[in-house]
Design a protein around this motif. Structure first.
Motif, PDB file in Angstrom:
ATOM      1  N   GLU A  93       6.511 -43.723 -11.355  1.00 20.62           N
ATOM      2  CA  GLU A  93       7.924 -43.487 -11.077  1.00 20.62           C
ATOM      3  C   GLU A  93       8.053 -42.236 -10.217  1.00 20.62           C
ATOM      4  O   GLU A  93       7.274 -41.295 -10.361  1.00 20.62           O
ATOM      5  N   ALA A  94       9.065 -42.237  -9.341  1.00 23.93           N
ATOM      6  CA  ALA A  94       9.319 -41.079  -8.483  1.00 23.93           C
ATOM      7  C   ALA A  94      10.819 -40.951  -8.250  1.00 23.93           C
ATOM      8  O   ALA A  94      11.509 -41.952  -8.064  1.00 23.93           O
ATOM      9  N   ALA A  95      11.293 -39.721  -8.278  1.00 26.77           N
ATOM     10  CA  ALA A  95      12.692 -39.430  -7.944  1.00 26.77           C
ATOM     11  C   ALA A  95      12.696 -38.188  -7.061  1.00 26.77           C
ATOM     12  O   ALA A  95      12.007 -37.209  -7.349  1.00 26.77           O
ATOM     13  N   VAL A  96      13.459 -38.242  -5.996  1.00 20.87           N
ATOM     14  CA  VAL A  96      13.551 -37.125  -5.064  1.00 20.87           C
ATOM     15  C   VAL A  96      14.941 -36.523  -5.177  1.00 20.87           C
ATOM     16  O   VAL A  96      15.946 -37.238  -5.133  1.00 20.87           O
ATOM     17  N   ILE A  97      14.980 -35.219  -5.351  1.00 14.97           N
ATOM     18  CA  ILE A  97      16.239 -34.485  -5.447  1.00 14.97           C
ATOM     19  C   ILE A  97      16.178 -33.293  -4.504  1.00 14.97           C
ATOM     20  O   ILE A  97      15.097 -32.849  -4.114  1.00 14.97           O
ATOM     21  N   VAL A 108      13.071 -30.509  -0.242  1.00 13.62           N
ATOM     22  CA  VAL A 108      12.714 -31.774  -0.879  1.00 13.62           C
ATOM     23  C   VAL A 108      11.861 -31.503  -2.114  1.00 13.62           C
ATOM     24  O   VAL A 108      10.821 -30.849  -2.037  1.00 13.62           O
ATOM     25  N   HIS A 109      12.314 -32.023  -3.237  1.00 12.11           N
ATOM     26  CA  HIS A 109      11.696 -31.792  -4.541  1.00 12.11           C
ATOM     27  C   HIS A 109      11.483 -33.165  -5.181  1.00 12.11           C
ATOM     28  O   HIS A 109      12.416 -33.957  -5.254  1.00 12.11           O
ATOM     29  N   ALA A 110      10.270 -33.475  -5.607  1.00 15.14           N
ATOM     30  CA  ALA A 110       9.987 -34.786  -6.208  1.00 15.14           C
ATOM     31  C   ALA A 110       9.575 -34.616  -7.661  1.00 15.14           C
ATOM     32  O   ALA A 110       8.777 -33.739  -8.000  1.00 15.14           O
ATOM     33  N   VAL A 111      10.130 -35.468  -8.511  1.00 20.38           N
ATOM     34  CA  VAL A 111       9.761 -35.520  -9.925  1.00 20.38           C
ATOM     35  C   VAL A 111       9.009 -36.837 -10.106  1.00 20.38           C
ATOM     36  O   VAL A 111       9.512 -37.900  -9.739  1.00 20.38           O
ATOM     37  N   PRO A 150      14.217 -40.231 -16.894  1.00 19.14           N
ATOM     38  CA  PRO A 150      15.412 -40.659 -17.650  1.00 19.14           C
ATOM     39  C   PRO A 150      16.176 -41.734 -16.875  1.00 19.14           C
ATOM     40  O   PRO A 150      16.329 -41.649 -15.658  1.00 19.14           O
ATOM     41  N   ARG A 151      16.618 -42.756 -17.608  1.00 19.33           N
ATOM     42  CA  ARG A 151      17.339 -43.873 -16.985  1.00 19.33           C
ATOM     43  C   ARG A 151      18.587 -44.202 -17.785  1.00 19.33           C
ATOM     44  O   ARG A 151      18.658 -43.949 -18.979  1.00 19.33           O
ATOM     45  N   ASN A 152      19.554 -44.830 -17.103  1.00 23.85           N
ATOM     46  CA  ASN A 152      20.750 -45.289 -17.795  1.00 23.85           C
ATOM     47  C   ASN A 152      20.498 -46.681 -18.368  1.00 23.85           C
ATOM     48  O   ASN A 152      19.397 -47.228 -18.229  1.00 23.85           O
ATOM     49  N   ALA A 153      21.511 -47.274 -18.970  1.00 26.77           N
ATOM     50  CA  ALA A 153      21.356 -48.580 -19.616  1.00 26.77           C
ATOM     51  C   ALA A 153      21.010 -49.688 -18.632  1.00 26.77           C
ATOM     52  O   ALA A 153      20.439 -50.709 -19.009  1.00 26.77           O
ATOM     53  N   ASN A 154      21.316 -49.471 -17.345  1.00 28.07           N
ATOM     54  CA  ASN A 154      20.989 -50.469 -16.320  1.00 28.07           C
ATOM     55  C   ASN A 154      19.622 -50.232 -15.692  1.00 28.07           C
ATOM     56  O   ASN A 154      19.226 -50.950 -14.785  1.00 28.07           O
ATOM     57  N   ARG A 160      21.201 -37.072 -11.746  1.00 25.47           N
ATOM     58  CA  ARG A 160      22.026 -35.934 -12.190  1.00 25.47           C
ATOM     59  C   ARG A 160      21.302 -35.172 -13.290  1.00 25.47           C
ATOM     60  O   ARG A 160      21.267 -33.943 -13.296  1.00 25.47           O
ATOM     61  N   ALA A 161      20.703 -35.902 -14.239  1.00 24.22           N
ATOM     62  CA  ALA A 161      19.959 -35.252 -15.329  1.00 24.22           C
ATOM     63  C   ALA A 161      18.756 -34.500 -14.776  1.00 24.22           C
ATOM     64  O   ALA A 161      18.446 -33.391 -15.225  1.00 24.22           O
ATOM     65  N   LEU A 162      18.082 -35.077 -13.790  1.00 22.67           N
ATOM     66  CA  LEU A 162      16.934 -34.391 -13.189  1.00 22.67           C
ATOM     67  C   LEU A 162      17.378 -33.133 -12.451  1.00 22.67           C
ATOM     68  O   LEU A 162      16.708 -32.102 -12.519  1.00 22.67           O
ATOM     69  N   ARG A 163      18.509 -33.210 -11.753  1.00 22.81           N
ATOM     70  CA  ARG A 163      19.019 -32.018 -11.059  1.00 22.81           C
ATOM     71  C   ARG A 163      19.324 -30.911 -12.063  1.00 22.81           C
ATOM     72  O   ARG A 163      19.053 -29.743 -11.811  1.00 22.81           O
ATOM     73  N   GLU A 164      19.905 -31.291 -13.207  1.00 26.58           N
ATOM     74  CA  GLU A 164      20.215 -30.300 -14.241  1.00 26.58           C
ATOM     75  C   GLU A 164      18.932 -29.715 -14.831  1.00 26.58           C
ATOM     76  O   GLU A 164      18.846 -28.508 -15.052  1.00 26.58           O
ATOM     77  N   GLN A 165      17.931 -30.568 -15.088  1.00 23.34           N
ATOM     78  CA  GLN A 165      16.669 -30.094 -15.651  1.00 23.34           C
ATOM     79  C   GLN A 165      15.952 -29.142 -14.710  1.00 23.34           C
ATOM     80  O   GLN A 165      15.248 -28.235 -15.148  1.00 23.34           O
TER      81      GLN A 165
END
Length: 174
Positions: A93-97, A108-111, A150-154, A160-165
């Motif tokens: 999994e990868a998310a970029v914020i 550019v920041h990747a989780v 972290p994921r929502n029900a879908n 947003r949670a990653l940005r806060e973390q």
């Protein structure tokens, strides 16, 4: 329609926000005039998606408007960088914020969730990205998550949670 930030329609092939109109689009939000005023213009709903329409009328979606980064004036589409990261061996999994930066605006920041990889693999992963992306798109920081993102029900990653973390991370030049 594809619109710029000032509400002007863009020519075919240009990337902007997709505005959607027609009989299938609701006229506004129920009992919320403020949200309606912010999200609707002349019967068109501002989708929040960035995309383009080619000369034949085909629509291409490139990212969510709120997920696009602006690094030194260059647009970085997070989904493009995420797809490159996901093509690397071991990345599940990868998310970029974007991380705020006083010089470039954002960096550019990747989780990543990559159970078999660790900090020692960061340079190999950056090389993998550098071979496939423009230099301004390559993540400057890679953070390894020990748990799935972290994921929502879908099933959508909660950026947003990653940005806060990761709000404590500063985007000052290295």
């Amino acid at each position: 329609r594809v619109m710029d930030d000032d509400g002007r329609e863009l020519p075919a092939g240009e990337v902007g926000e997709l505005w959607i109109g027609g009989p299938m689009v609701v006229p506004g939000y129920w009992a919320n005039a403020e949200a309606t005023a912010a999200s609707f213009t002349a019967g068109f709903w501002h989708s929040g998606d960035l995309g383009s329409v080619d000369a034949d009328g085909f629509v291409r979606i490139v990212d969510r408007k709120k997920d696009m980064l602006n690094r030194g004036g260059f647009k970085v589409y997070s989904v493009k960088v995420e797809n490159v990261l996901l093509s690397a061996p071991g990345v599940v999994e990868a998310a970029v914020i974007g991380v705020p930066c006083p010089v470039l605006g954002e960096r550019v920041h990747a989780v990543l969730y990559a159970p078999g990889l660790g900090d020692g693999d960061a340079e190999a992963l950056r090389r993998h990205c550098a071979e496939r992306l423009a230099d301004y798109e390559v993540p400057e920081r890679l953070v390894w998550s020990t748990l799935p993102l972290p994921r929502n029900a879908n099933g959508k990653v909660l950026k947003r949670a990653l940005r806060e973390q990761h709000a404590h991370v500063r985007g000052d030049p290295p």
